[in-house]
Design a protein around this motif. Structure first.
Motif, short mmCIF file in Angstrom:
data_model
loop_
_atom_site.label_atom_id
_atom_site.label_comp_id
_atom_site.label_asym_id
_atom_site.label_seq_id
_atom_site.Cartn_x
_atom_site.Cartn_y
_atom_site.Cartn_z
N LEU A 113 0.95 -1.33 -0.79
CA LEU A 113 0.02 0.25 -0.35
C LEU A 113 1.15 1.72 0.00
CD1 LEU A 113 -2.79 1.86 0.24
CD2 LEU A 113 -2.48 1.11 2.72
N ARG A 114 1.49 1.37 1.32
CA ARG A 114 2.58 2.06 0.58
C ARG A 114 3.22 2.51 -0.25
NH1 ARG A 114 4.54 0.95 6.84
NH2 ARG A 114 2.80 2.60 8.17
N ALA A 115 3.66 1.97 -1.02
CA ALA A 115 4.43 1.57 -2.15
C ALA A 115 3.55 2.85 -3.74
CB ALA A 115 5.37 0.19 -2.37
N LEU A 116 1.69 1.89 -3.03
CA LEU A 116 1.48 2.02 -4.71
C LEU A 116 0.99 3.42 -4.21
CD1 LEU A 116 -0.59 1.99 -6.89
CD2 LEU A 116 -1.70 0.97 -4.99
N LEU A 117 1.07 4.31 -3.04
CA LEU A 117 0.93 5.45 -2.76
C LEU A 117 1.82 6.38 -3.13
CD1 LEU A 117 -0.61 5.39 0.80
CD2 LEU A 117 -2.11 5.78 -1.09
N THR A 118 3.26 6.05 -2.69
CA THR A 118 4.23 6.55 -3.36
C THR A 118 4.75 6.98 -4.87
OG1 THR A 118 5.36 5.69 -1.34
CG2 THR A 118 7.34 6.71 -3.18
N ALA A 119 4.56 5.80 -5.52
CA ALA A 119 4.39 5.67 -6.70
C ALA A 119 3.57 7.21 -6.95
CB ALA A 119 4.04 4.57 -7.81
N ASN A 120 2.19 6.81 -6.48
CA ASN A 120 1.45 8.04 -7.18
C ASN A 120 1.05 9.20 -7.47
OD1 ASN A 120 -1.62 8.63 -8.25
ND2 ASN A 120 -1.66 9.31 -5.90
N GLU A 121 2.02 9.44 -6.22
CA GLU A 121 2.35 10.77 -5.35
C GLU A 121 3.26 11.79 -6.55
OE1 GLU A 121 2.11 14.42 -2.72
OE2 GLU A 121 0.72 12.74 -3.22
N VAL A 122 3.47 11.02 -7.14
CA VAL A 122 4.94 11.26 -7.91
C VAL A 122 4.20 12.69 -9.17
CG1 VAL A 122 6.92 10.35 -9.96
CG2 VAL A 122 5.76 9.71 -7.88
N SER A 123 3.21 12.22 -9.85
CA SER A 123 2.47 13.41 -10.69
C SER A 123 0.77 12.54 -10.85
CB SER A 123 2.89 12.86 -12.24
OG SER A 123 2.26 11.14 -12.14
N ALA A 124 0.34 13.66 -11.36
CA ALA A 124 -1.33 13.46 -11.49
C ALA A 124 -1.47 12.61 -12.64
CB ALA A 124 -1.37 15.45 -11.31
N GLN A 125 -0.85 12.06 -13.62
CA GLN A 125 -0.67 11.40 -13.98
C GLN A 125 -1.71 9.97 -13.93
OE1 GLN A 125 -0.12 12.33 -17.53
NE2 GLN A 125 0.51 13.92 -16.46
N ASP A 126 -2.04 9.78 -12.73
CA ASP A 126 -2.43 8.47 -12.12
C ASP A 126 -3.44 9.12 -11.36
OD1 ASP A 126 -0.49 8.87 -11.09
OD2 ASP A 126 -0.10 6.96 -10.58
N ALA A 127 -4.40 8.34 -11.01
CA ALA A 127 -5.34 8.23 -9.45
C ALA A 127 -5.65 7.47 -8.58
CB ALA A 127 -6.75 9.36 -9.92
N LEU A 128 -5.93 7.65 -7.06
CA LEU A 128 -6.25 6.65 -6.85
C LEU A 128 -8.09 6.83 -6.31
CD1 LEU A 128 -2.97 5.45 -4.65
CD2 LEU A 128 -4.18 3.68 -6.50
N LEU A 129 -9.17 6.07 -6.85
CA LEU A 129 -9.51 6.10 -5.84
C LEU A 129 -9.84 5.25 -4.33
CD1 LEU A 129 -12.48 5.22 -8.89
CD2 LEU A 129 -11.41 7.53 -7.65
N LEU A 130 -10.82 5.34 -3.64
CA LEU A 130 -10.48 4.58 -2.05
C LEU A 130 -11.88 4.44 -1.87
CD1 LEU A 130 -9.49 4.06 0.52
CD2 LEU A 130 -10.67 6.13 1.65
N TYR A 131 -12.10 2.93 -1.32
CA TYR A 131 -13.32 2.04 -0.98
C TYR A 131 -12.50 1.63 0.37
CZ TYR A 131 -17.43 -1.00 -1.14
OH TYR A 131 -18.44 -1.68 -1.78
N PHE A 132 -13.38 2.81 1.11
CA PHE A 132 -13.35 1.73 2.87
C PHE A 132 -14.13 1.70 3.43
CE2 PHE A 132 -13.47 6.55 1.98
CZ PHE A 132 -13.08 7.58 3.46
N ASN A 133 -14.24 1.49 4.41
CA ASN A 133 -15.39 1.69 5.64
C ASN A 133 -15.51 2.78 5.99
OD1 ASN A 133 -16.45 1.61 9.18
ND2 ASN A 133 -17.19 -0.06 7.70
N GLN A 134 -15.69 4.13 6.17
CA GLN A 134 -15.55 5.95 6.49
C GLN A 134 -15.66 5.76 7.96
OE1 GLN A 134 -18.82 8.41 5.69
NE2 GLN A 134 -17.58 9.52 4.91
#
Length: 255
Positions: free
Chosen positions: A162-183
């Motif tokens: 999870l941390r690796a995916l978040l780190t890679a996503n933070e590099v640029s705005a060329q990708d996005a992460l949708l979050l499905y969670f228990n609010q």
């Protein structure tokens, strides 16, 4: 026909007994009226902490936050989040005649009766796999070429991934992460499944910024990554009907 009460009249309570009963009930009345904080200890609103956004590039925040709008029904968090993500990836339209895609327009373009029904007022809401499928459908409907990859954690051993995916996503705005969670795991309030958009990852403090679409109740907030993982892992309770047992994850939209 009238029916009259034939019971013997009751003697009034002695004043001392009534007073004692009132004194006994007062602590419970006070307890019921005790104010509850807007957010629990695992959620810090952006209004109270925005230093990371001022000191770091935070490309996802600046690309997506302008397009995050309140969900247009109480069940439309998936529509609101997908619309914000795709609008952020596409950017502001170049021509004055081109409108920014709205949530109803996104549903109309996707032409999915199932998604529309699940997202209508009082709708059941979507399952995780449905979020994956509807995101792909929305991309195709808008003629966008990005791909969709789900990240479905199964336990605490997925924390490093999870941390690796978040780190890679933070590099640029060329990708996005949708979050499905228990609010409720994050906010400390409502216990139920929800969809929003990841707005930033502060690696130094190991926390993520959730760009909330549930804007009737919240603004964007930070939460620790272990708490985020716990929120994705917690199964939906029986009170949510067809969503019972559903767990969450991330839907990665990427080139």
């Amino acid at each position: 026909m009238r029916v009259f009460d034939t019971q013997e009249p009751q003697e009034p309570e002695p004043p001392m007994k009534a007073a004692l009963a009132l004194i006994f009930l007062l602590p419970f009345a006070a307890l019921a009226e005790t104010p509850v904080p807007k957010l629990g200890p695992d959620a810090v609103p952006i209004t109270a902490d925005n230093a990371f956004l001022r000191q770091s590039p935070a490309p996802d925040y600046w690309a997506f936050s302008p397009f995050v709008k309140p969900q247009f029904t109480t069940s439309a968090c998936s529509v609101a989040s997908v619309t914000a993500a795709l609008n952020g990836l596409a950017g502001l339209p170049a021509l004055s005649a081109d409108a920014v895609m709205t949530q109803p327009a996104m549903l109309e373009r996707a032409a999915s009766r199932e998604w529309a029904a699940l997202s209508a007022e009082g709708g059941a809401g979507v399952k995780f796999q449905q979020l994956v499928d509807f995101t792909s459908l929305a991309l195709a409907a808008r003629g966008m070429g990005q791909k969709v990859t789900p990240f479905k954690p199964t336990g605490e051993t997925d924390l490093a991934a999870l941390r690796a995916l978040l780190t890679a996503n933070e590099v640029s705005a060329q990708d996005a992460l949708l979050l499905y969670f228990n609010q409720g795991v994050v906010t400390g309030d409502w216990d139920g499944p929800h969809v929003s958009l990841i707005g930033a990852y502060d690696a130094e403090q190991d926390r993520v910024l959730v760009l909330e679409v549930d804007q009737e109740w919240y603004v964007p907030y930070w939460t620790p990554v272990p708490v985020l993982l716990a929120a994705m892992l917690k199964p939906t309770s029986a009170e949510h009907g067809v969503l019972q047992g559903e767990t969450g994850g991330l839907v990665h939209i990427h080139p």
